[in-house]
Design a protein around this motif. Structure first.
Motif, PDB file in Angstrom:
ATOM      1  N   TYR A   1       0.827  -1.206   0.000  1.00  0.00           N
ATOM      2  CA  TYR A   1       0.000   0.000   0.000  1.00  0.00           C
ATOM      3  C   TYR A   1       0.860   1.255   0.000  1.00  0.00           C
ATOM      4  N   GLU A   2       0.286   2.328  -0.509  1.00  0.00           N
ATOM      5  CA  GLU A   2       0.844   3.647  -0.244  1.00  0.00           C
ATOM      6  C   GLU A   2       0.548   3.920   1.226  1.00  0.00           C
ATOM      7  N   ALA A   3       1.451   4.606   1.899  1.00  0.00           N
ATOM      8  CA  ALA A   3       1.304   4.751   3.348  1.00  0.00           C
ATOM      9  C   ALA A   3       1.488   6.192   3.788  1.00  0.00           C
ATOM     10  N   MET A   4       1.039   6.444   5.016  1.00  0.00           N
ATOM     11  CA  MET A   4       1.137   7.750   5.639  1.00  0.00           C
ATOM     12  C   MET A   4       1.701   7.586   7.048  1.00  0.00           C
TER      13      MET A   4
ATOM     14  N   PRO B   1       2.034   2.794  16.824  1.00  0.00           N
ATOM     15  CA  PRO B   1       1.451   2.124  15.655  1.00  0.00           C
ATOM     16  C   PRO B   1      -0.062   2.277  15.607  1.00  0.00           C
ATOM     17  N   ASN B   2      -0.588   2.405  14.421  1.00  0.00           N
ATOM     18  CA  ASN B   2      -2.028   2.476  14.202  1.00  0.00           C
ATOM     19  C   ASN B   2      -2.617   1.107  13.881  1.00  0.00           C
TER      20      ASN B   2
ATOM     21  N   GLN C   1      -9.397  -4.257   8.859  1.00  0.00           N
ATOM     22  CA  GLN C   1      -9.423  -3.119   9.767  1.00  0.00           C
ATOM     23  C   GLN C   1      -9.531  -1.816   8.975  1.00  0.00           C
ATOM     24  N   ALA C   2     -10.013  -1.885   7.762  1.00  0.00           N
ATOM     25  CA  ALA C   2      -9.954  -0.770   6.809  1.00  0.00           C
ATOM     26  C   ALA C   2     -10.478   0.543   7.372  1.00  0.00           C
ATOM     27  N   ALA C   3     -11.554   0.510   8.112  1.00  0.00           N
ATOM     28  CA  ALA C   3     -12.130   1.754   8.620  1.00  0.00           C
ATOM     29  C   ALA C   3     -11.152   2.508   9.507  1.00  0.00           C
ATOM     30  N   ASP C   4     -10.292   1.786  10.193  1.00  0.00           N
ATOM     31  CA  ASP C   4      -9.340   2.406  11.101  1.00  0.00           C
ATOM     32  C   ASP C   4      -7.957   2.585  10.503  1.00  0.00           C
ATOM     33  N   CYS C   5      -7.685   1.953   9.386  1.00  0.00           N
ATOM     34  CA  CYS C   5      -6.314   1.889   8.875  1.00  0.00           C
ATOM     35  C   CYS C   5      -6.052   2.686   7.609  1.00  0.00           C
TER      36      CYS C   5
ATOM     37  N   LEU D   1      -2.503   3.852   3.662  1.00  0.00           N
ATOM     38  CA  LEU D   1      -2.465   3.109   4.911  1.00  0.00           C
ATOM     39  C   LEU D   1      -1.860   4.013   5.982  1.00  0.00           C
ATOM     40  N   ILE D   2      -2.596   4.235   7.068  1.00  0.00           N
ATOM     41  CA  ILE D   2      -2.120   5.092   8.153  1.00  0.00           C
ATOM     42  C   ILE D   2      -1.314   4.214   9.107  1.00  0.00           C
TER      43      ILE D   2
END
Length: 166
Positions: free
Chosen positions: A36-39, A70-71, A86-90, A98-99
């Motif tokens: 994933y692209e991440a943040m 970590p998230n 966990q998509a809603a939170d991640c 991806l956070i």
């Protein structure tokens, strides 16, 4: 990759903080096969600031070099298989990134440890970003075996980027 970097200190650096952080974080994600692209959020503070975070979140009343928040909860380090559950939170809704979480670094410790280890502040900063990124991906160093794995991965990333000691 998006890095939100905030420097709440007046400490001048002779290198580009964001550029170094992006290179190190990106290389960690590449070596860990993140699909994933991440943040990531990075806060630079002083010893007093990081001591307060350490006291508030870990109940340790002492300054430290870096803290990682970590998230994502992983079943195994860098195992991204369950992330979408966990998509809603991640994932950031607007960008789809991806956070991964938050990193807090003490600029005082960057300076102090660079001197103690005999390398540049850029090398120390890059090391702390690599170390913390691995924590954001589920790695830890509670045992000697875990510590050895993290040390090897950190050194490999820094070598690939040619951010070496000396």
């Amino acid at each position: 990759m998006t890095i939100y970097l905030e420097n709440e200190t007046d400490v001048p650096f002779d290198f580009e903080l964001r550029e170094t952080a992006e290179a190190v974080a990106g290389k960690v994600l590449e070596t860990e096969d993140c699909p994933y692209e991440a943040m990531v959020n990075i806060l630079l503070t002083d010893n007093q600031g990081i001591r307060q975070f350490n006291r508030d979140f870990r109940e340790i009343d002492a300054a430290t070099d870096v803290l990682s928040f970590p998230n994502i909860t992983y079943e195994a380090p860098a195992d991204f298989d369950l992330v979408e559950e966990q998509a809603a939170d991640c994932f950031e809704p607007d960008t789809g990134e991806l956070i991964l979480g938050d990193i807090i670094i003490s600029t005082d410790k960057v300076e102090e440890q660079a001197k103690n280890y005999g390398h540049s502040r850029r090398r120390e900063f890059a090391f702390l970003v690599a170390h913390s990124m691995l924590h954001l991906l589920g790695y830890d160093h509670m045992t000697q075996e875990e510590a050895a794995i993290m040390e090897e991965k950190q050194e490999m990333v820094l070598q690939k980027l040619q951010i070496t000691r000396g």
